[in-house]
Design a protein around this motif. Structure first.
Motif, PDB file in Angstrom:
ATOM      1  N   GLN A  88      -9.598 -19.724 -34.676  1.00 36.75           N
ATOM      2  CA  GLN A  88      -8.934 -21.019 -34.513  1.00 36.75           C
ATOM      3  C   GLN A  88      -9.374 -21.700 -33.218  1.00 36.75           C
ATOM      4  OE1 GLN A  88      -4.684 -20.771 -34.887  1.00 36.75           O
ATOM      5  NE2 GLN A  88      -4.367 -22.946 -34.622  1.00 36.75           N
ATOM      6  N   GLU A 168      -7.451 -21.024 -39.666  1.00 39.21           N
ATOM      7  CA  GLU A 168      -6.906 -22.372 -39.427  1.00 39.21           C
ATOM      8  C   GLU A 168      -8.025 -23.381 -39.114  1.00 39.21           C
ATOM      9  OE1 GLU A 168      -3.922 -23.251 -39.955  1.00 39.21           O
ATOM     10  OE2 GLU A 168      -2.793 -21.381 -39.972  1.00 39.21           O
ATOM     11  N   SER A 171      -6.767 -27.162 -38.536  1.00 33.59           N
ATOM     12  CA  SER A 171      -5.541 -27.429 -37.763  1.00 33.59           C
ATOM     13  C   SER A 171      -5.724 -28.554 -36.756  1.00 33.59           C
ATOM     14  CB  SER A 171      -5.065 -26.155 -37.049  1.00 33.59           C
ATOM     15  OG  SER A 171      -5.990 -25.748 -36.065  1.00 33.59           O
ATOM     16  N   SER A 172      -6.954 -28.742 -36.257  1.00 32.59           N
ATOM     17  CA  SER A 172      -7.209 -29.790 -35.264  1.00 32.59           C
ATOM     18  C   SER A 172      -7.966 -30.985 -35.844  1.00 32.59           C
ATOM     19  CB  SER A 172      -8.008 -29.211 -34.090  1.00 32.59           C
ATOM     20  OG  SER A 172      -7.290 -28.187 -33.453  1.00 32.59           O
ATOM     21  N   SER A 178     -10.991 -32.896 -42.508  1.00 32.76           N
ATOM     22  CA  SER A 178     -10.476 -31.745 -43.262  1.00 32.76           C
ATOM     23  C   SER A 178     -11.025 -31.744 -44.674  1.00 32.76           C
ATOM     24  CB  SER A 178      -8.943 -31.776 -43.295  1.00 32.76           C
ATOM     25  OG  SER A 178      -8.403 -31.617 -42.003  1.00 32.76           O
ATOM     26  N   SER A 199      -4.676 -20.577 -43.586  1.00 33.18           N
ATOM     27  CA  SER A 199      -4.205 -21.938 -43.320  1.00 33.18           C
ATOM     28  C   SER A 199      -2.707 -22.041 -43.556  1.00 33.18           C
ATOM     29  CB  SER A 199      -4.939 -22.945 -44.199  1.00 33.18           C
ATOM     30  OG  SER A 199      -4.478 -24.261 -43.944  1.00 33.18           O
ATOM     31  N   HIS A 200      -2.057 -22.894 -42.726  1.00 37.50           N
ATOM     32  CA  HIS A 200      -0.654 -23.248 -42.955  1.00 37.50           C
ATOM     33  C   HIS A 200      -0.535 -24.513 -43.798  1.00 37.50           C
ATOM     34  CE1 HIS A 200       0.905 -20.180 -40.389  1.00 37.50           C
ATOM     35  NE2 HIS A 200       0.343 -20.652 -39.302  1.00 37.50           N
ATOM     36  N   LYS A 201      -1.662 -25.199 -44.028  1.00 35.44           N
ATOM     37  CA  LYS A 201      -1.632 -26.433 -44.812  1.00 35.44           C
ATOM     38  C   LYS A 201      -1.749 -26.065 -46.291  1.00 35.44           C
ATOM     39  CE  LYS A 201      -3.560 -29.340 -41.144  1.00 35.44           C
ATOM     40  NZ  LYS A 201      -4.617 -30.313 -40.774  1.00 35.44           N
ATOM     41  N   GLU A 433       1.616 -33.644 -31.759  1.00 40.51           N
ATOM     42  CA  GLU A 433       1.301 -32.594 -32.744  1.00 40.51           C
ATOM     43  C   GLU A 433       2.208 -31.374 -32.551  1.00 40.51           C
ATOM     44  OE1 GLU A 433      -0.659 -33.293 -35.118  1.00 40.51           O
ATOM     45  OE2 GLU A 433      -2.207 -34.669 -34.425  1.00 40.51           O
ATOM     46  N   ARG A 436       1.531 -28.218 -34.932  1.00 43.11           N
ATOM     47  CA  ARG A 436       0.150 -27.798 -35.215  1.00 43.11           C
ATOM     48  C   ARG A 436       0.037 -26.274 -35.210  1.00 43.11           C
ATOM     49  NH1 ARG A 436      -4.465 -30.566 -31.896  1.00 43.11           N
ATOM     50  NH2 ARG A 436      -4.301 -32.032 -33.643  1.00 43.11           N
ATOM     51  N   GLY A 437      -0.551 -25.747 -36.281  1.00 45.32           N
ATOM     52  CA  GLY A 437      -0.854 -24.316 -36.335  1.00 45.32           C
ATOM     53  C   GLY A 437       0.348 -23.417 -36.509  1.00 45.32           C
TER      54      GLY A 437
END
Length: 508
Positions: A88, A168, A171-172, A178, A199-201, A433, A436-437
């Motif tokens: 990450q 991740e 994430s940024s 993306s 990923s958390h998305k 943010e 984030r993450g």
């Protein structure tokens, strides 16, 4: 498809903590396999075991790669087999060129002499594959985060990657970068390269993954076939948190009061290149009890705006006015901004938000030491009382106040950052943010804290690259592009399409 990787019965223990317990995972050739779970579930630890960061003998269980049991003693061993991990936190050297970074540690050399012509030529070919149109002599420091992420992938390709691990990776990144990165993973899949995506998305996971392994509390909960339906995200969340999470955003009844903070005619120039005008005649306001969002693509100037208001911690040739309760205030230094009632939660908690190698207690009281000191001497008992109070209020999961924040999960680190600034008792809190993450459960907890602040009459400025988050949390949204505010929408009228239309309409 045949199995390229099996991790069998992986158990990893740290002093006093079992991070992984009998974890099993299998990846097929040419598939995109997502690895999801809450912060602290063990995802990164499992990948460090796989890549040799935690060497053989440091864990129980076995790794079977291409049919053979592997005993990696370090990351070089796994890379030689074509297993490449992109962490990450990107591992690029800012003041070296693209070509130098791509072949760092893997130099194109003969008899100890680097062949730079070959390095640049091969780098050009790799950049074409990842879709980056930059001269290979460009310094990393002059590139955006999305471009740097592509260079990390080019670097992996230079090592003849067979199994790519991405921790991740978006994430940024903004939505455009993306989407491009996810399309690149799909292209690798077509070429037969397997990927493990952390990923958390979850919307991104559902979009590209073939299968999904869910970890919870260091154990394998399930491996799901990804069916690309809307219900898939809810299935994943249920396995991640152990229960249904019906609403992503906590309910709030907004009671919006007087105009609390107003920023007018705000201009900022680049902190090094003072002739570069970054923030251009920005005007905005936030009312008591209101959550105001700022949307925009990466590079729109949102962070530069926030940091310049917060004690001029970014930029040069700053001009404009800040008013609180209708009265002009002095925000020319961080101390003065804090004294006036303004706080800023940075997008980079590890570099700017926390003293990582110090304790939760130390970090929690850092922004308001006067309140826990007797003259020039800190009152340890007062610090402990404050630390325990905020640990309970924010439900920070830790072994105790003396635990170092570097050992906390991302979500709990973020709670410590919030604790630090809440202890300063600000009237206006600028959040850059803030989720984030971190995972969906920790996000919900932080959303709840933000709502509580608004209900107490605080003004909240909420910067986020995730549009669903802005739409779900904010009362009003400003849209920013190329250093200007190009639109404003009440939340009831806002949509992702309208926001993107404002940005595109004002591009260039």
């Amino acid at each position: 498809m045949s199995i390229i990787l099996e991790m069998r019965g992986i158990t990893k223990t740290f002093p006093g903590v079992k991070a992984l317990s009998d974890v099993n995972m299998a990846v097929e050739e040419g598939e995109i396999h997502a690895l999801v779970g809450e912060n602290g579930a063990g995802k990164s630890t499992l990948m460090k075991v796989l890549s040799g960061v935690y060497p053989h003998g440091d864990y129980d269980g076995e790794i079977v790669y291409k049919g053979d049991v592997q005993r990696f003693s370090g990351i070089t061993d796994s890379e030689e087999k074509g297993i490449i991990i992109i962490h990450q936190e990107l591992a690029l050297v800012p003041l070296l060129s693209i070509a130098e970074n791509i072949f760092l540690g893997n130099e194109r050399a003969k008899n100890g002499v680097i062949n730079w012509s070959m390095a640049h030529a091969e780098s050009e070919q790799l950049l074409k594959i990842v879709g980056l149109k930059e001269p290979t002599s460009t310094l990393i420091t002059n590139l955006g985060v999305g471009q740097q992420q592509l260079i990390e992938i080019a670097k992996a390709l230079s090592k003849e990657v067979k199994l790519l691990i991405l921790d991740e990776p978006t994430s940024s990144l903004n939505e455009q970068d993306s989407a491009a990165l996810l399309e690149l993973l799909l292209e690798f899949k077509r070429q037969g390269i397997a990927s493990i995506l952390i990923s958390h998305k979850l919307n991104e996971v559902v979009k590209v993954a073939d299968r999904i392994t869910v970890l919870r509390d260091g154990q394998t909960v399930s491996t799901l076939e990804c069916d690309k339906t809307e219900a898939m995200e809810n299935k994943i969340i249920k396995d991640m948190v152990g229960r249904e999470l019906t609403n992503r955003f906590p309910p709030r009844k907004a009671e919006i009061g007087e105009r609390l903070m107003e920023v007018t005619d705000w201009n900022v120039h680049h902190h090094i290149h003072a002739d570069k005008h970054l923030i251009k005649d920005v005007n905005f306001n936030v009312r008591a009890g209101e959550i105001v969002g700022i949307a925009g693509l990466m590079g729109a100037g949102r962070t530069e705006l926030a940091m310049s208001i917060f004690g001029r911690s970014y930029g040069k040739k700053i001009s404009g006015n800040v008013k609180l309760h209708g009265q002009a205030i002095d925000v020319s230094t961080i101390n003065k901004a804090v004294e006036q009632g303004i706080a800023y939660v940075t997008e980079d908690r590890k570099q700017y938000g926390l003293v990582l190698d110090n304790t939760i207690k130390f970090n929690t009281t850092l922004s308001n030491l006067e309140a826990v000191s007797n003259g020039v001497v800190l009152d340890d008992n007062a610090e402990i009382r404050v630390g325990l109070d905020y640990k309970e209020k924010l439900n920070t999961r830790c072994s105790g106040l003396h635990q170092k924040v570097v050992n906390l999960s991302g979500g709990n680190q973020q709670k410590v950052v919030l604790s630090k600034w809440l202890f300063a008792n600000p009237e206006v809190l600028i959040l850059d943010e803030p989720t984030r993450g971190i995972d969906v459960n920790a996000k919900y907890e932080i959303y709840t804290i933000i709502n509580q602040l608004a209900e107490e009459g605080k003004g909240v400025v909420f910067i986020s690259s995730e549009m669903p988050e802005l739409l779900g949390m904010c009362d009003r949204i400003y849209v920013m592009n190329e250093g200007k505010l190009v639109g404003e929408l009440p939340a009831a009228e806002a949509s992702q399409e309208k926001i993107m239309r404002m940005i595109i309409k004002n591009n260039g």
